[in-house]
Design a protein around this motif. Sequence first.
Motif, PDB file in Angstrom:
ATOM      1  N   GLY A  28     -11.419  18.801   3.353  1.00 52.09           N
ATOM      2  CA  GLY A  28     -12.370  17.641   3.361  1.00 52.09           C
ATOM      3  C   GLY A  28     -11.621  16.427   3.919  1.00 52.09           C
ATOM      4  O   GLY A  28     -11.372  16.276   5.005  1.00 52.09           O
ATOM      5  N   SER A  29     -11.182  15.316   2.933  1.00 48.62           N
ATOM      6  CA  SER A  29     -10.849  14.166   3.389  1.00 48.62           C
ATOM      7  C   SER A  29      -9.416  14.215   4.236  1.00 48.62           C
ATOM      8  O   SER A  29      -8.942  13.161   4.892  1.00 48.62           O
ATOM      9  N   LYS A  30      -8.720  15.181   4.078  1.00 51.27           N
ATOM     10  CA  LYS A  30      -7.410  15.462   4.730  1.00 51.27           C
ATOM     11  C   LYS A  30      -7.484  16.244   5.931  1.00 51.27           C
ATOM     12  O   LYS A  30      -6.513  16.416   6.804  1.00 51.27           O
ATOM     13  N   LEU A  31      -8.894  16.519   6.545  1.00 51.37           N
ATOM     14  CA  LEU A  31      -8.745  17.077   7.636  1.00 51.37           C
ATOM     15  C   LEU A  31      -8.164  16.303   8.939  1.00 51.37           C
ATOM     16  O   LEU A  31      -7.581  16.952   9.511  1.00 51.37           O
ATOM     17  N   GLY A  32      -8.475  15.142   8.785  1.00 53.36           N
ATOM     18  CA  GLY A  32      -7.797  14.311  10.050  1.00 53.36           C
ATOM     19  C   GLY A  32      -6.310  14.427  10.104  1.00 53.36           C
ATOM     20  O   GLY A  32      -5.706  14.217  11.099  1.00 53.36           O
ATOM     21  N   GLU A  33      -5.843  14.616   8.919  1.00 52.77           N
ATOM     22  CA  GLU A  33      -4.316  14.554   8.667  1.00 52.77           C
ATOM     23  C   GLU A  33      -3.622  15.888   9.274  1.00 52.77           C
ATOM     24  O   GLU A  33      -2.541  15.998   9.744  1.00 52.77           O
ATOM     25  N   TYR A  34      -4.483  16.852   9.038  1.00 54.82           N
ATOM     26  CA  TYR A  34      -4.175  18.091   9.702  1.00 54.82           C
ATOM     27  C   TYR A  34      -4.579  18.348  11.110  1.00 54.82           C
ATOM     28  O   TYR A  34      -3.805  19.497  11.798  1.00 54.82           O
ATOM     29  N   ALA A  35      -5.451  17.801  11.570  1.00 52.10           N
ATOM     30  CA  ALA A  35      -6.027  18.443  12.771  1.00 52.10           C
ATOM     31  C   ALA A  35      -5.098  18.154  13.890  1.00 52.10           C
ATOM     32  O   ALA A  35      -4.937  19.063  14.765  1.00 52.10           O
ATOM     33  N   GLY A  36      -4.473  16.924  14.001  1.00 52.76           N
ATOM     34  CA  GLY A  36      -3.390  16.662  14.961  1.00 52.76           C
ATOM     35  C   GLY A  36      -2.174  17.685  15.072  1.00 52.76           C
ATOM     36  O   GLY A  36      -2.080  18.276  16.099  1.00 52.76           O
TER      37      GLY A  36
ATOM     38  N   GLY B   9       1.213  14.431  13.947  1.00 47.02           N
ATOM     39  CA  GLY B   9      -0.188  14.778  14.187  1.00 47.02           C
ATOM     40  C   GLY B   9      -0.931  13.168  14.418  1.00 47.02           C
ATOM     41  O   GLY B   9      -0.757  12.442  13.505  1.00 47.02           O
ATOM     42  N   PHE B  10      -1.513  13.242  15.539  1.00 44.80           N
ATOM     43  CA  PHE B  10      -2.575  12.073  15.774  1.00 44.80           C
ATOM     44  C   PHE B  10      -4.343  12.557  16.155  1.00 44.80           C
ATOM     45  O   PHE B  10      -4.115  13.325  16.966  1.00 44.80           O
ATOM     46  N   ASP B  11      -4.882  12.013  15.245  1.00 43.84           N
ATOM     47  CA  ASP B  11      -6.446  12.679  15.188  1.00 43.84           C
ATOM     48  C   ASP B  11      -7.019  11.192  15.632  1.00 43.84           C
ATOM     49  O   ASP B  11      -7.335  10.165  14.803  1.00 43.84           O
ATOM     50  N   SER B  20      -0.141  11.657  11.001  1.00 48.11           N
ATOM     51  CA  SER B  20       0.453  12.283   9.982  1.00 48.11           C
ATOM     52  C   SER B  20       1.646  13.070  10.406  1.00 48.11           C
ATOM     53  O   SER B  20       2.044  13.392  11.506  1.00 48.11           O
ATOM     54  N   GLY B  70       1.221  16.728  18.152  1.00 53.12           N
ATOM     55  CA  GLY B  70      -0.052  17.204  18.504  1.00 53.12           C
ATOM     56  C   GLY B  70      -1.189  16.210  18.393  1.00 53.12           C
ATOM     57  O   GLY B  70      -0.990  15.183  17.548  1.00 53.12           O
ATOM     58  N   CYS B  72      -5.265  14.906  19.200  1.00 54.26           N
ATOM     59  CA  CYS B  72      -6.826  15.431  19.355  1.00 54.26           C
ATOM     60  C   CYS B  72      -7.554  14.159  19.572  1.00 54.26           C
ATOM     61  O   CYS B  72      -7.268  13.205  18.942  1.00 54.26           O
ATOM     62  N   ALA B 118      -9.558  20.992  17.270  1.00 58.87           N
ATOM     63  CA  ALA B 118      -8.286  20.712  16.008  1.00 58.87           C
ATOM     64  C   ALA B 118      -8.826  20.986  15.005  1.00 58.87           C
ATOM     65  O   ALA B 118      -7.988  21.343  13.975  1.00 58.87           O
ATOM     66  N   ALA B 122      -7.101  23.386  11.990  1.00 55.55           N
ATOM     67  CA  ALA B 122      -6.870  22.857  10.765  1.00 55.55           C
ATOM     68  C   ALA B 122      -7.332  23.752   9.568  1.00 55.55           C
ATOM     69  O   ALA B 122      -6.813  24.210   8.574  1.00 55.55           O
TER      70      ALA B 122
END
Lengths: 57, 264
Positions: A28-36, B9-11, B20, B70, B72, B118, B122
């Motif tokens: 959910g809203s944490k997706l961006g936090e985990y993506a990188g 991490g950087f999105d 993050s 990381g 994206c 990415a 996740a």
Amino acid sequence: MKPLLERVRKYGWKQPREACSIVPGKLGSKLGEYAGASVALYALHEIGEWDLPWQNN
Amino acid sequence: MAKPFPILGFDVGGTKVAVSLVLSDGTLVASSRVPNKEREPDDVLPAMVSAGKSLLADAGIPREELKAVGVCTPSPLDFKRGIVMAPPNMKMWKHVPIRDFLAEEFGVRAFFDNDANASGLAEWLFGSGVGVQDMLYLTMSTGIGAGVIANGHLLRGATCDAGEVGHMILDANGPLCNCGLRGCWEAFSGGRAIAQRMQRELADKPNSTIVKLAGSLENIDMKTLSDAVLANDPYACAVWDGMMERNAQSSPSAPSPSSAATSS
């Protein structure tokens, strides 16, 4: 209105369709936090420096 | 079990960068945001570095313990060289070597991929796809994209765009897509395309439910559509029905997964 899974019957082959489940994302809203971070972790996995979470158990 | 190690991490998105600090066991230690709406990369990149360093300092983690970074970004990108090319919603980011910049700033290895891959990774590593070998992650927002896990590996393709399922053509005579072609899935079901269609079709209908819910024609978006569907507005229901039919048509045509995770 018909849900997606019912509509897919008209378009998808039976075998892959029945082998597949459609589920919502969990992060959910944490997706961006985990993506990188996931990009880095997967890269480390590819070069043998990190085991996937389920490989640890 | 080995001690979890920290990752930054950087999105990078069109309006903000999510920064993050995550441990390798999936613990999200802390996060922050850096604004990126209509900003030059020369301003944003130092702010990203500063935010990352603050997260490490606040968590009491010395820089030498940081294992990797990381990052994206939206496509298009040069995966091999770690360069953001010129994403449509980040017009000021042209040929920016973001991966090597972050590697140098943090003194660790930096890894790079597109945002759909990415997000798929996740959800695979920490979300709804944990433990599966084959998975299609679909993101359905302004645009439509996918991250494909096949046989336990991320599928990138020769040019790192294997997940660009939003540009599968469903009808060569269909509506014009942002990419320049006609009838792409995204041109039928992408958030931007649906909003533009409604704005066009309702331009002379100021008393329609959707325009009233949005407050003005310009404010119509997917949230307005879903609100109008919940209110049983016949026009909204017809638009929604058409969108879902295109989603049903497209989903099985994307790389066949044994599990699909979706996000919207």
